[in-house]
Design a protein around this motif. Structure first.
Motif, PDB file in Angstrom:
ATOM      1  N   HIS A 101       3.587 -17.534   3.057  1.00 32.07           N
ATOM      2  CA  HIS A 101       4.590 -18.596   3.058  1.00 32.07           C
ATOM      3  C   HIS A 101       4.770 -19.134   4.469  1.00 32.07           C
ATOM      4  CE1 HIS A 101       6.930 -14.976   4.104  1.00 32.07           C
ATOM      5  NE2 HIS A 101       7.622 -15.815   4.854  1.00 32.07           N
ATOM      6  N   SER A 102       5.239 -20.362   4.570  1.00 29.62           N
ATOM      7  CA  SER A 102       5.490 -20.943   5.882  1.00 29.62           C
ATOM      8  C   SER A 102       6.453 -22.113   5.764  1.00 29.62           C
ATOM      9  CB  SER A 102       4.178 -21.427   6.504  1.00 29.62           C
ATOM     10  OG  SER A 102       4.406 -21.972   7.789  1.00 29.62           O
ATOM     11  N   TYR A 103       7.345 -22.204   6.731  1.00 29.26           N
ATOM     12  CA  TYR A 103       8.168 -23.393   6.956  1.00 29.26           C
ATOM     13  C   TYR A 103       7.645 -24.063   8.226  1.00 29.26           C
ATOM     14  CZ  TYR A 103      11.948 -21.759   3.811  1.00 29.26           C
ATOM     15  OH  TYR A 103      12.703 -21.355   2.732  1.00 29.26           O
ATOM     16  N   VAL A 104       7.396 -25.364   8.150  1.00 26.90           N
ATOM     17  CA  VAL A 104       6.914 -26.082   9.333  1.00 26.90           C
ATOM     18  C   VAL A 104       7.728 -27.362   9.519  1.00 26.90           C
ATOM     19  CG1 VAL A 104       5.001 -27.400  10.311  1.00 26.90           C
ATOM     20  CG2 VAL A 104       4.566 -25.156   9.306  1.00 26.90           C
ATOM     21  N   PRO A 105       8.287 -27.563  10.728  1.00 29.27           N
ATOM     22  CA  PRO A 105       8.985 -28.813  11.033  1.00 29.27           C
ATOM     23  C   PRO A 105       8.102 -29.748  11.852  1.00 29.27           C
ATOM     24  CG  PRO A 105       9.579 -27.171  12.652  1.00 29.27           C
ATOM     25  CD  PRO A 105       8.531 -26.541  11.749  1.00 29.27           C
ATOM     26  N   LEU A 106       8.392 -31.009  11.781  1.00 32.47           N
ATOM     27  CA  LEU A 106       7.835 -32.008  12.699  1.00 32.47           C
ATOM     28  C   LEU A 106       8.883 -33.090  12.845  1.00 32.47           C
ATOM     29  CD1 LEU A 106       5.690 -33.311  14.453  1.00 32.47           C
ATOM     30  CD2 LEU A 106       4.610 -34.215  12.395  1.00 32.47           C
ATOM     31  N   ARG A 112       8.112 -26.568   3.190  1.00 28.96           N
ATOM     32  CA  ARG A 112       7.912 -25.147   2.860  1.00 28.96           C
ATOM     33  C   ARG A 112       6.744 -25.044   1.885  1.00 28.96           C
ATOM     34  NH1 ARG A 112      12.879 -23.404   0.038  1.00 28.96           N
ATOM     35  NH2 ARG A 112      11.968 -24.601  -1.684  1.00 28.96           N
ATOM     36  N   VAL A 113       5.829 -24.126   2.178  1.00 29.56           N
ATOM     37  CA  VAL A 113       4.700 -23.871   1.283  1.00 29.56           C
ATOM     38  C   VAL A 113       4.606 -22.371   1.032  1.00 29.56           C
ATOM     39  CG1 VAL A 113       2.193 -23.992   1.003  1.00 29.56           C
ATOM     40  CG2 VAL A 113       3.424 -25.913   2.037  1.00 29.56           C
ATOM     41  N   VAL A 114       4.447 -22.002  -0.237  1.00 24.38           N
ATOM     42  CA  VAL A 114       4.320 -20.602  -0.645  1.00 24.38           C
ATOM     43  C   VAL A 114       3.086 -20.486  -1.535  1.00 24.38           C
ATOM     44  CG1 VAL A 114       5.444 -18.630  -1.742  1.00 24.38           C
ATOM     45  CG2 VAL A 114       6.834 -20.387  -0.613  1.00 24.38           C
ATOM     46  N   VAL A 115       2.229 -19.489  -1.263  1.00 21.25           N
ATOM     47  CA  VAL A 115       0.996 -19.331  -2.023  1.00 21.25           C
ATOM     48  C   VAL A 115       0.836 -17.889  -2.479  1.00 21.25           C
ATOM     49  CG1 VAL A 115      -0.452 -18.868   0.023  1.00 21.25           C
ATOM     50  CG2 VAL A 115      -1.491 -19.821  -2.046  1.00 21.25           C
ATOM     51  N   ASP A 116       0.269 -17.727  -3.663  1.00 21.50           N
ATOM     52  CA  ASP A 116      -0.038 -16.414  -4.237  1.00 21.50           C
ATOM     53  C   ASP A 116      -1.468 -16.459  -4.757  1.00 21.50           C
ATOM     54  OD1 ASP A 116      -0.219 -14.023  -5.655  1.00 21.50           O
ATOM     55  OD2 ASP A 116       1.169 -14.640  -7.240  1.00 21.50           O
ATOM     56  N   PHE A 117      -2.329 -15.588  -4.229  1.00 22.59           N
ATOM     57  CA  PHE A 117      -3.706 -15.486  -4.718  1.00 22.59           C
ATOM     58  C   PHE A 117      -3.712 -14.635  -5.984  1.00 22.59           C
ATOM     59  CE2 PHE A 117      -4.737 -17.481  -0.849  1.00 22.59           C
ATOM     60  CZ  PHE A 117      -6.025 -17.988  -1.000  1.00 22.59           C
ATOM     61  N   SER A 118      -3.122 -15.197  -7.020  1.00 22.29           N
ATOM     62  CA  SER A 118      -2.814 -14.470  -8.250  1.00 22.29           C
ATOM     63  C   SER A 118      -3.955 -14.434  -9.244  1.00 22.29           C
ATOM     64  CB  SER A 118      -1.615 -15.144  -8.933  1.00 22.29           C
ATOM     65  OG  SER A 118      -1.938 -16.503  -9.235  1.00 22.29           O
ATOM     66  N   GLY A 119      -4.949 -15.322  -9.071  1.00 17.51           N
ATOM     67  CA  GLY A 119      -5.986 -15.457 -10.077  1.00 17.51           C
ATOM     68  C   GLY A 119      -5.608 -16.399 -11.198  1.00 17.51           C
ATOM     69  N   ARG A 120      -4.415 -17.011 -11.080  1.00 15.66           N
ATOM     70  CA  ARG A 120      -3.934 -17.960 -12.094  1.00 15.66           C
ATOM     71  C   ARG A 120      -3.569 -19.267 -11.397  1.00 15.66           C
ATOM     72  NH1 ARG A 120      -1.275 -13.373 -12.631  1.00 15.66           N
ATOM     73  NH2 ARG A 120       0.679 -14.257 -11.863  1.00 15.66           N
ATOM     74  N   PRO A 121      -4.138 -20.391 -11.851  1.00 15.92           N
ATOM     75  CA  PRO A 121      -3.842 -21.661 -11.189  1.00 15.92           C
ATOM     76  C   PRO A 121      -2.479 -22.207 -11.585  1.00 15.92           C
ATOM     77  CG  PRO A 121      -5.321 -22.028 -13.036  1.00 15.92           C
ATOM     78  CD  PRO A 121      -5.127 -20.537 -12.928  1.00 15.92           C
ATOM     79  N   GLY A 122      -1.730 -22.663 -10.601  1.00 17.21           N
ATOM     80  CA  GLY A 122      -0.439 -23.288 -10.875  1.00 17.21           C
ATOM     81  C   GLY A 122       0.050 -24.032  -9.653  1.00 17.21           C
ATOM     82  N   ALA A 181       0.346 -20.687   5.471  1.00 14.91           N
ATOM     83  CA  ALA A 181       0.552 -19.836   4.295  1.00 14.91           C
ATOM     84  C   ALA A 181      -0.766 -19.198   3.851  1.00 14.91           C
ATOM     85  CB  ALA A 181       1.167 -20.649   3.162  1.00 14.91           C
ATOM     86  N   LEU A 182      -1.843 -19.974   3.863  1.00 15.81           N
ATOM     87  CA  LEU A 182      -3.157 -19.405   3.547  1.00 15.81           C
ATOM     88  C   LEU A 182      -3.520 -18.293   4.518  1.00 15.81           C
ATOM     89  CD1 LEU A 182      -5.451 -22.487   2.737  1.00 15.81           C
ATOM     90  CD2 LEU A 182      -4.478 -20.842   1.120  1.00 15.81           C
TER      91      LEU A 182
END
Length: 203
Positions: A101-106, A112-122, A181-182
């Motif tokens: 996960h990551s929060y990035v300002p500019l 905010r981006v959150v990722v899960d390498f779950s094996g399920r696309p969503g 996040a990656l």
């Protein structure tokens, strides 16, 4: 991280050719943030560079698409091919952190981006761009890029632009946060070396 994990190269090269596009992607998940990008859409190249730089992965993308129509096929197919390359490079996912996960300002923008390498696309994406175009990139195509990526990388991805008035800033915070996040999710966990991070035993 044991020696076997350190020695295992997490690199992949994927080519995907259709009647609409010809895409080549090479990725090194353990790189130094170097990119070589040629999609024909300058602002899109700029965003892919953010993924490489902030994800600390080396990415090469060459795309020859039907830009005389519009950018849709090129942007979507780069997302698909990048997703395929990431899935190939990460392999069986043993020892990865899995979640990132990551929060990035500019300036005024925050994403905010959150990722899960779950094996399920969503994909869940809540972004309201303040402009329809950023340079030569239709902002609607940013969703198509991420949808193509998640469908083929097999990840769950949540993207929220929490604040922002300038569309360039909104997009840049999204792609920077995605890269970070990656990076977090794909970092080897030394306490779980050789272990798939799931109670199911597979992802």
């Amino acid at each position: 991280m044991n020696e076997a994990t350190m020695a295992a190269p997490r690199v992949a090269e994927v080519q995907r050719n259709t009647n609409e596009t010809r895409i080549s992607v090479r990725i090194n998940l353990d790189g130094s943030g170097v990119s070589k990008l040629a999609t024909g859409i300058g602002f899109f190249d700029h965003m892919l560079d953010q993924i490489a730089r902030h994800g600390m992965m080396d990415i090469e993308v060459a795309a020859d698409g039907d830009l005389h129509i519009d950018g849709h096929h090129t942007v979507e197919d780069v997302g698909i091919t990048l997703g395929l390359a990431v899935a190939k490079a990460v392999g069986d996912k043993k020892g990865i952190t899995r979640y990132g996960h990551s929060y990035v300002p500019l300036d005024e923008a925050l994403s905010r981006v959150v990722v899960d390498f779950s094996g399920r696309p969503g994909l869940e994406m809540d972004v309201h761009f303040s402009a329809g175009m950023i340079g030569g990139l239709d902002t609607q195509l940013i969703y198509e890029f991420f949808q193509g990526f998640v469908n083929h990388a097999l990840v769950s991805l949540h993207i929220d632009n929490l604040k922002g008035r300038n569309a360039h800033h909104q997009a840049e915070t999204i792609f920077k946060a995605f890269g970070r996040a990656l990076r977090m999710a794909l970092t080897p966990d030394p306490r779980s070396a050789g272990v798939i991070p799931s109670t199911k035993g597979s992802l």
